[in-house]
Design a protein around this motif. Structure first.
Motif, PDB file in Angstrom:
ATOM      1  N   GLY A  56      38.804  57.804   1.814  1.00  0.00           N
ATOM      2  CA  GLY A  56      37.814  57.833   0.744  1.00  0.00           C
ATOM      3  C   GLY A  56      36.475  58.353   1.228  1.00  0.00           C
ATOM      4  O   GLY A  56      35.802  59.125   0.535  1.00  0.00           O
ATOM      5  N   ASP A  57      36.070  57.924   2.422  1.00  0.00           N
ATOM      6  CA  ASP A  57      34.819  58.412   3.000  1.00  0.00           C
ATOM      7  C   ASP A  57      34.863  59.924   3.182  1.00  0.00           C
ATOM      8  O   ASP A  57      33.900  60.632   2.874  1.00  0.00           O
ATOM      9  N   ILE A  58      35.975  60.421   3.680  1.00  0.00           N
ATOM     10  CA  ILE A  58      36.117  61.866   3.916  1.00  0.00           C
ATOM     11  C   ILE A  58      36.059  62.615   2.589  1.00  0.00           C
ATOM     12  O   ILE A  58      35.339  63.608   2.442  1.00  0.00           O
ATOM     13  N   ASN A  60      34.678  61.799  -0.156  1.00  0.00           N
ATOM     14  CA  ASN A  60      33.377  61.700  -0.808  1.00  0.00           C
ATOM     15  C   ASN A  60      32.223  62.185   0.068  1.00  0.00           C
ATOM     16  O   ASN A  60      31.058  61.981  -0.270  1.00  0.00           O
ATOM     17  N   GLY A  61      32.547  62.820   1.191  1.00  0.00           N
ATOM     18  CA  GLY A  61      31.517  63.414   2.032  1.00  0.00           C
ATOM     19  C   GLY A  61      30.670  62.420   2.802  1.00  0.00           C
ATOM     20  O   GLY A  61      29.585  62.759   3.266  1.00  0.00           O
ATOM     21  N   ARG A  62      31.147  61.195   2.937  1.00  0.00           N
ATOM     22  CA  ARG A  62      30.402  60.196   3.703  1.00  0.00           C
ATOM     23  C   ARG A  62      30.779  60.333   5.170  1.00  0.00           C
ATOM     24  O   ARG A  62      31.555  59.539   5.711  1.00  0.00           O
ATOM     25  N   LEU A  63      30.222  61.359   5.792  1.00  0.00           N
ATOM     26  CA  LEU A  63      30.547  61.697   7.178  1.00  0.00           C
ATOM     27  C   LEU A  63      29.277  61.760   8.013  1.00  0.00           C
ATOM     28  O   LEU A  63      28.183  61.923   7.485  1.00  0.00           O
ATOM     29  N   ILE A  64      29.440  61.690   9.319  1.00  0.00           N
ATOM     30  CA  ILE A  64      28.330  61.859  10.242  1.00  0.00           C
ATOM     31  C   ILE A  64      28.856  62.694  11.414  1.00  0.00           C
ATOM     32  O   ILE A  64      29.987  62.518  11.858  1.00  0.00           O
TER      33      ILE A  64
END
Length: 80
Positions: A56-58, A60-64
């Motif tokens: 889900g993080d990937i 939705n672009g919730r990456l660092i």
């Protein structure tokens, strides 16, 4: 990138040049143990949930970036 055949042939050439019996026995043991450990690993419910959250993080672009993570870690370590 080398093909599987090139890698295999290179390893065979190297193995043929080894005369140390103990080394060859250790290598044999290593190869035998790695090929027999192809069992399927079962994940726990929590592990599956964590993987779904990561997906889900990937999505939705919730990456660092790795660089940003290293910087964060260094800052955190300096605060200790």
């Amino acid at each position: 990138m080398a093909t599987v055949d090139k890698i295999r042939n290179g390893l065979i050439d190297k193995i043929l040049s080894i005369n140390d019996k103990d080394f060859l026995e250790a290598l044999d043991k290593l190869i035998s143990s790695s090929t027999s450990q192809s069992e399927i690993v079962s994940l726990t419910k929590d592990q599956k949930e964590m993987l779904q959250m990561s997906e889900g993080d990937i999505e939705n672009g919730r990456l660092i970036s790795q660089e940003a993570m290293v910087k964060r870690n260094l800052e955190w370590l300096n605060e200790l």
